[in-house]
Design a protein around this motif. Structure first.
Motif, mmCIF file in Angstrom:
data_model
loop_
_atom_site.group_PDB
_atom_site.id
_atom_site.type_symbol
_atom_site.label_atom_id
_atom_site.label_comp_id
_atom_site.label_asym_id
_atom_site.label_seq_id
_atom_site.Cartn_x
_atom_site.Cartn_y
_atom_site.Cartn_z
ATOM 1 N N GLN A 188 -1.282 -15.045 1.270
ATOM 2 C CA GLN A 188 -1.235 -16.493 1.105
ATOM 3 C C GLN A 188 -0.615 -17.125 2.357
ATOM 4 O OE1 GLN A 188 -2.653 -17.700 -1.697
ATOM 5 N NE2 GLN A 188 -3.017 -15.588 -2.288
ATOM 6 N N ALA A 189 -0.963 -18.366 2.605
ATOM 7 C CA ALA A 189 -0.397 -19.091 3.752
ATOM 8 C C ALA A 189 1.124 -19.072 3.665
ATOM 9 C CB ALA A 189 -0.910 -20.521 3.776
ATOM 10 N N GLY A 190 1.761 -18.676 4.752
ATOM 11 C CA GLY A 190 3.214 -18.633 4.799
ATOM 12 C C GLY A 190 3.837 -17.357 4.257
ATOM 13 N N GLN A 191 3.038 -16.521 3.620
ATOM 14 C CA GLN A 191 3.575 -15.275 3.076
ATOM 15 C C GLN A 191 3.889 -14.305 4.215
ATOM 16 O OE1 GLN A 191 0.957 -13.238 0.357
ATOM 17 N NE2 GLN A 191 2.402 -11.606 -0.053
ATOM 18 N N LYS A 192 5.079 -13.745 4.192
ATOM 19 C CA LYS A 192 5.501 -12.777 5.209
ATOM 20 C C LYS A 192 5.393 -11.382 4.616
ATOM 21 C CE LYS A 192 7.798 -11.587 9.023
ATOM 22 N NZ LYS A 192 6.992 -10.738 9.829
ATOM 23 N N VAL A 193 4.631 -10.533 5.266
ATOM 24 C CA VAL A 193 4.487 -9.148 4.840
ATOM 25 C C VAL A 193 5.019 -8.268 5.955
ATOM 26 C CG1 VAL A 193 2.886 -7.343 4.112
ATOM 27 C CG2 VAL A 193 2.454 -9.716 3.453
ATOM 28 N N ASN A 194 5.881 -7.326 5.598
ATOM 29 C CA ASN A 194 6.453 -6.406 6.571
ATOM 30 C C ASN A 194 5.767 -5.051 6.470
ATOM 31 O OD1 ASN A 194 8.694 -8.113 7.586
ATOM 32 N ND2 ASN A 194 9.269 -8.059 5.431
ATOM 33 N N PHE A 195 5.522 -4.458 7.627
ATOM 34 C CA PHE A 195 4.922 -3.133 7.690
ATOM 35 C C PHE A 195 5.895 -2.195 8.392
ATOM 36 C CE2 PHE A 195 1.381 -6.108 7.581
ATOM 37 C CZ PHE A 195 0.641 -5.594 6.520
ATOM 38 N N VAL A 196 6.017 -0.992 7.866
ATOM 39 C CA VAL A 196 6.873 0.026 8.466
ATOM 40 C C VAL A 196 5.993 1.237 8.777
ATOM 41 C CG1 VAL A 196 8.861 1.539 8.123
ATOM 42 C CG2 VAL A 196 8.871 -0.773 7.148
ATOM 43 N N ASP A 197 6.012 1.663 10.032
ATOM 44 C CA ASP A 197 5.249 2.827 10.469
ATOM 45 C C ASP A 197 5.991 4.083 10.020
ATOM 46 O OD1 ASP A 197 4.072 4.952 11.872
ATOM 47 O OD2 ASP A 197 3.779 3.751 13.689
ATOM 48 N N LEU A 198 5.385 4.839 9.108
ATOM 49 C CA LEU A 198 6.010 6.060 8.579
ATOM 50 C C LEU A 198 5.502 7.326 9.266
ATOM 51 C CD1 LEU A 198 5.948 5.196 4.770
ATOM 52 C CD2 LEU A 198 7.809 4.854 6.407
ATOM 53 N N GLY A 199 4.674 7.168 10.301
ATOM 54 C CA GLY A 199 4.149 8.340 10.993
ATOM 55 C C GLY A 199 3.124 9.072 10.145
ATOM 56 N N ASN A 200 2.899 10.348 10.469
ATOM 57 C CA ASN A 200 1.872 11.101 9.746
ATOM 58 C C ASN A 200 2.414 12.316 9.000
ATOM 59 O OD1 ASN A 200 2.278 12.905 11.813
ATOM 60 N ND2 ASN A 200 0.167 12.874 12.558
ATOM 61 N N SER A 201 3.708 12.356 8.794
ATOM 62 C CA SER A 201 4.266 13.498 8.047
ATOM 63 C C SER A 201 4.425 13.183 6.560
ATOM 64 C CB SER A 201 5.605 13.924 8.647
ATOM 65 O OG SER A 201 6.519 12.853 8.595
ATOM 66 N N PHE A 202 4.068 11.967 6.163
ATOM 67 C CA PHE A 202 4.197 11.528 4.773
ATOM 68 C C PHE A 202 2.858 10.979 4.301
ATOM 69 C CE2 PHE A 202 4.765 7.677 2.131
ATOM 70 C CZ PHE A 202 5.280 8.263 0.983
#
Length: 173
Positions: free
Chosen positions: A12-26
């Motif tokens: 949605q407009a204004g919605q903040k979504v955070n992404f965390v890079d977990l790599g490829n071991s999980f």
């Protein structure tokens, strides 16, 4: 987004979504995966990208209700968006998303995979994009507009390193 998507993720407009890079071991439980992105490479190191209304992007999309694995989603998406078939797929990384909330049970995941193109099929197979473009990494990054260029550069370079380093049979002592 399709009616057969397992989970709908419309920001949605204004919605903040955070992404965390977990790599490829999980690798998360498949029911927590909302989307799969694919970085398809030709043997010479070019990328096969989707031509979308928003510009060039990686093929990928939401997991559908009837899909059972990330690989199944990845293979469907590359066929629909760029009309290629891929060889063995490798896990590049997992991105954790707080779209549904930040509590552990609310976290979801985007899985990024890569593989070599085996066949480039006719444009008749492409029905979820405007076509495909086969270009080098720098051209892709310079034309990419759908998100953060540095995040995308990291995804693409990690994919290339994983795929091409695993094929490199030469060693130096």
């Amino acid at each position: 987004m399709s009616e057969s998507d397992r989970q709908k993720t419309i920001i949605q407009a204004g919605q903040k979504v955070n992404f965390v890079d977990l790599g490829n071991s999980f690798l998360p439980a498949f029911e927590k995966v909302t989307s799969v992105l694919v970085v398809p490479f030709t043997q010479d190191g070019s990328m096969v990208c989707a031509l979308l209304e928003r510009g060039l992007d990686l093929p990928g999309g939401h997991v559908q209700i009837d899909e059972l694995t990330c690989e199944q989603t990845a293979r469907r998406e590359v066929m629909e968006e760029v009309g290629v078939s891929l060889g063995e797929l490798k896990l590049v990384k997992v991105l954790q998303s707080d779209y549904y909330g930040s509590e552990p049970e609310q976290l979801t995941y985007i899985v990024v995979m890569t593989g070599f193109v085996e066949d480039i099929l006719s444009d008749n197979y492409i029905h979820e994009s405007l076509g495909r473009s086969i270009i080098n990494i720098e051209e892709f990054i310079s034309q990419y507009q759908a998100g953060n260029k540095e995040d995308m550069r990291s995804i693409v370079l990690d994919a290339k390193r994983l795929l091409f380093d695993s094929c490199d049979r030469t060693s130096t002592y």
